[in-house]
Design an enzyme around this catalytic site. Structure first.
Site, mmCIF file in Angstrom:
data_model
loop_
_atom_site.group_PDB
_atom_site.id
_atom_site.type_symbol
_atom_site.label_atom_id
_atom_site.label_comp_id
_atom_site.label_asym_id
_atom_site.label_seq_id
_atom_site.Cartn_x
_atom_site.Cartn_y
_atom_site.Cartn_z
ATOM 1 N N GLY B 53 0.810 -1.394 -0.003
ATOM 2 C CA GLY B 53 -0.043 0.217 0.037
ATOM 3 C C GLY B 53 0.754 1.327 0.074
ATOM 4 O O GLY B 53 0.428 2.199 0.301
ATOM 5 N N CYS B 54 1.997 1.153 -0.425
ATOM 6 C CA CYS B 54 2.968 2.140 -0.083
ATOM 7 C C CYS B 54 3.298 2.478 -1.856
ATOM 8 O O CYS B 54 3.698 1.701 -2.450
ATOM 9 C CB CYS B 54 4.127 2.343 0.586
ATOM 10 S SG CYS B 54 3.824 1.473 2.345
ATOM 11 N N GLN B 55 3.673 4.063 -2.217
ATOM 12 C CA GLN B 55 4.001 4.178 -3.333
ATOM 13 C C GLN B 55 5.562 4.068 -3.351
ATOM 14 O O GLN B 55 6.247 3.402 -4.408
ATOM 15 C CB GLN B 55 3.802 5.552 -3.844
ATOM 16 C CG GLN B 55 3.561 5.870 -5.289
ATOM 17 C CD GLN B 55 3.274 7.350 -5.809
ATOM 18 O OE1 GLN B 55 4.084 8.088 -5.356
ATOM 19 N NE2 GLN B 55 2.085 7.631 -5.745
ATOM 20 N N SER B 56 6.218 4.175 -2.342
ATOM 21 C CA SER B 56 7.552 3.895 -2.217
ATOM 22 C C SER B 56 7.752 2.324 -1.624
ATOM 23 O O SER B 56 6.627 1.871 -1.118
ATOM 24 C CB SER B 56 8.356 4.597 -1.411
ATOM 25 O OG SER B 56 7.613 4.847 -0.296
#
Lengths: 414, 145
Positions: B53-56
């Site tokens: 759920g993280c872009q990074s």
């Protein structure tokens, strides 16, 4: 047509900006700089007004009602079809099917034409720069039918390699689905040439016009594409509506997509006969309000003049590219021969999401990440990019604000 | 072991942030924290330790020693590393039950929820959830015995 009549009208960006109320708001205390137009464009007041006008003046379900409101709503909805037909250059109004948008258009073709015509061992060709929406529907179809998905390679600049495309064709090739303008890179693909080559092999072509329709003059007859799909919300219109164009003979021969109201002629418990085009593919109550306001958006674009807009956007792209290239450690991703309105880049040792967060803190909206084109990012060996995409209301001043904020952010992060 | 409660550390952070006049300064501070966050051992940077759920990319590991949980984490984005640094400061060395129950009000009190438009892409919510999941797992494993 309106387009020709006002083609030479002077383009005044300040005047244009006045028509987009959202551009006057502050974000994080700063004037909004909206550079996420490839995701969705903002809406002019006339489009917003049309939605209010519809709901407060002539909201009714269309096509079957005998009362005045139903007649008015039906007329407005069908006028939207005529406008869309002219906007895309389609030969017949019944070739314009209203959908939820580009994604639904592609899924409709994959589920109907695809299910009917693709069998085990067949091959479908897409390109390496497709949006997930033009990959996944074909993957689902291939999985169901035991068919194969083949991919047109691109070079390091982000241009399709036409020679390699020709080599992909075999006797098993049944369909080509290709993006007109890349959402991640802004590359304008040579779709006319792609269609000609595919037709030489007797293969049909779908053009994904999600990004192109707002910028380029579209003429589906001149392109000779078999299907063309686009979304209203990227053309200054409301979300949740869009167009699938298909050649009449193909649409007539294809099986139905969804069953329900509107798409039927006669129903008994034993069998159903289907309505004629275009209603055959418009089951259920359509998105009446947004489609009517979509027409307003198309009229708006035509009245500003696509040629004027393109000149303006090309200037913005050239200016932004030049300014960005001055920044040390910045690398532009996608240097195609023909580009429109999108500049994507990465910065040495800086994560795109950090830049996105800091720019947002200065009221600047850009997109960071893989832009729903993961295979393309893999091909170009980047985890994601920072993307600025421009529309008719953007200015060089905004690009200055953006590049200054970008440089500050880089200093802070390095 | 952490001899201060989660609440006490949260109050400390809120007080520190109150010294900043602008979000520019707050970001500068968060970025600074991010740069100072110790690197995670290469052996821990595996798919199993990724927070979804993280872009990074965020890797998070948790150890249990003497009734307390110790977190280590890293990201390829420096602002996210700064957020991780604050979460570790608050939660690392605390008891599993306290971590599970912590409402973590500092995130809202320093204005992070309203200000970080991309809270979801920054993975703040996912990170907190994952840290609490570890705490819950250790709580059930060791404290129900």
């Amino acid at each position: 047509m309106i387009t020709t009549a006002v083609k030479d009208k002077t383009f005044d960006v300040a005047e244009i900006r006045e028509q987009f109320p959202i551009l006057h708001r502050l974000v994080k205390g700063k004037p909004l700089v909206y550079f996420d137009n490839a995701a969705t464009s903002q809406k002019p007041q006339v489009v917003i007004d049309k939605l209010v006008e519809y709901y407060s003046g002539f909201n009714a379900n269309i096509h079957r009602g005998i009362h005045t409101l139903a007649e008015e709503a039906t007329a407005a909805f069908e006028e939207a079809r005529d406008t869309a037909q002219r906007f895309l250059g389609a030969a017949h109004r019944e070739e314009i099917i209203f959908t939820k948008g580009t994604t639904e258009g592609i899924n409709l073709v994959a589920s109907t034409w695809g299910r009917q015509n693709i069998s085990a061992g067949d091959e479908i060709i897409i390109s390496a720069m497709e949006h997930h929406s033009n990959i996944v529907p074909w993957q689902i179809l291939c999985l169901e039918k035991g068919a194969t998905l083949k991919v047109i390679p691109i070079d390091d600049n982000g241009d399709i390699i036409l020679e390699e495309f020709k080599k992909l064709f075999t006797s098993k090739t049944k369909f080509v689905s290709v993006v007109h303008v890349s959402n991640s890179l802004g590359t304008v693909n040579p779709v006319k040439e792609i269609i000609r080559i595919a037709h030489d092999f007797g293969v049909l072509v779908l053009v994904d016009g999600a990004q192109s329709t707002v910028h380029l003059d579209i003429d589906v007859v001149a392109l000779d594409c078999d299907f063309f799909v686009c979304s209203s919300h990227k053309i200054y219109g409301p979300t949740g509506t869009g167009v699938l164009y298909g050649k009449r003979s193909l649409l007539e021969a294809m099986p139905v997509f969804q069953g329900g109201g509107e798409m039927i002629k006669e129903v008994t418990f034993a069998s159903t006969s289907y309505n004629d085009l275009p209603y055959k593919y418009e089951a259920g109550t359509p998105n009446i309000a947004d489609t009517i306001a979509f027409k307003t958006a198309l009229d708006f674009v035509a009245s500003v003049g696509k040629k004027n807009v393109r000149t303006h956007e090309n200037d913005l792209l050239a200016y932004a590219t030049a300014r960005l290239e001055e920044i040390a450690g910045l690398r532009i991703i996608g240097k195609g021969k023909d580009k429109i309105s999108v500049v994507s880049f990465v910065i040495d040792k800086v994560h795109p999401s950090d830049i996105g967060t800091l720019l947002d803190n200065r009221g600047i909206a850009v997109r960071t990440g893989n832009h729903c084109t993961q295979p393309l990012m893999d091909r170009l060996c980047v985890p994601g990019t920072i993307r600025a995409s421009f529309a008719m209301y953007n200015t060089r001043d905004e690009i200055d604000v953006f590049t200054t904020a970008l440089e500050k952010s880089i200093t802070l992060l390095s | 072991m952490n001899d201060r409660t989660i609440n006490e550390i949260e109050d400390e952070i809120v007080e520190e942030f109150s010294l900043f006049d602008s979000w520019d300064d707050k970001y500068e501070y968060i970025i600074d924290l991010g740069k100072k966050l110790p690197e995670l051992d290469a052996q821990h940077k595996i798919d199993d330790n990724k927070v979804r759920g993280c872009q990074s990319t965020v890797w998070l590991v948790a150890d249990y020693r003497d009734g307390r949980i110790y977190y280590n984490a890293e990201s390829d984005a420096v602002i996210v590393k700064g957020l991780i640094s604050m979460l570790i400061r608050v939660l690392s060395g605390q008891r599993p039950g306290d971590i599970v129950a912590a409402p973590l009000t500092f995130i809202q009190r320093i204005g992070m929820t309203t200000h970080l438009a991309q809270t979801r892409s920054n993975g703040l919510v996912s990170m907190v959830k994952q840290m609490k999941n570890y705490a819950l797992a250790y709580k059930l494993k060791y404290q129900s015995q």
